[in-house]
Design a protein around this motif. Structure first.
Motif, PDB file in Angstrom:
ATOM      1  N   LYS A   2       0.822  -1.212   0.000  1.00 55.38           N
ATOM      2  CA  LYS A   2       0.000   0.000   0.000  1.00 55.38           C
ATOM      3  C   LYS A   2       0.855   1.261   0.000  1.00 55.38           C
ATOM      4  CE  LYS A   2      -4.249  -1.833   1.823  1.00 55.38           C
ATOM      5  NZ  LYS A   2      -5.315  -1.713   2.805  1.00 55.38           N
ATOM      6  N   GLU A   3       1.991   1.216   0.712  1.00 55.29           N
ATOM      7  CA  GLU A   3       2.862   2.382   0.767  1.00 55.29           C
ATOM      8  C   GLU A   3       3.484   2.678  -0.602  1.00 55.29           C
ATOM      9  OE1 GLU A   3       3.291  -0.259   2.986  1.00 55.29           O
ATOM     10  OE2 GLU A   3       2.039   0.717   4.472  1.00 55.29           O
ATOM     11  N   SER A   4       3.926   1.626  -1.298  1.00 52.85           N
ATOM     12  CA  SER A   4       4.580   1.819  -2.595  1.00 52.85           C
ATOM     13  C   SER A   4       3.570   2.001  -3.721  1.00 52.85           C
ATOM     14  CB  SER A   4       5.490   0.634  -2.917  1.00 52.85           C
ATOM     15  OG  SER A   4       4.715  -0.523  -3.186  1.00 52.85           O
ATOM     16  N   GLY A   5       2.358   1.494  -3.520  1.00 52.05           N
ATOM     17  CA  GLY A   5       1.335   1.591  -4.558  1.00 52.05           C
ATOM     18  C   GLY A   5       1.496   0.593  -5.688  1.00 52.05           C
TER      19      GLY A   5
END
Length: 128
Positions: A2-5
């Motif tokens: 989720k952080e990196s997408g």
């Protein structure tokens, strides 16, 4: 993720599980194209599919299948292990179960397709 997408952190394990060992070496261009397709998947779509896979249960409806079915299990398939495939076959009236020595089944893009195809051909010949 989720952080990196992106799905970058899981792409290697996904590719190995889905296409089996040695696929990258045998078909490097195809491997990279499939890898890029996977990486192009939007996270909400990926998580939606994973949720569906984990929560959707068709087992109660398998008994309604009224056509000949051959369930083929790869001896080391981590996605659908032989025990799960045997359960599927046991829920379908008249279904047959076959276990392939190939590590992974139902991957038409690698060499296991020959094993699966051989099982299918033999089954069709016996059925007439």
């Amino acid at each position: 993720m989720k952080e990196s997408g992106t799905l970058e952190s899981i792409v290697a394990a996904n590719m190995e599980r889905r296409y089996g060992p040695g696929f990258r070496e045998r078909r490097p261009l195809r491997w990279e194209a499939l890898r890029q397709t996977f990486l192009g998947t939007k996270l909400d779509g990926y998580f939606g599919c994973m949720n569906a896979c984990l929560t959707h249960n068709v087992e109660p409806r398998l008994g309604q299948i009224d056509i000949p079915v051959l369930v083929v299990a790869g001896s080391e398939d981590p996605t659908t292990p032989p025990a799960d495939n045997r359960l599927i076959a046991s829920c379908i009236p008249g279904a047959r179960y076959a276990r392939s020595r190939a590590a992974i089944t139902s991957r038409t893009s690698n060499s296991t397709a020959n094993s699966t195809g051989s099982c299918w051909t033999g089954w069709k010949e016996r059925r007439g």
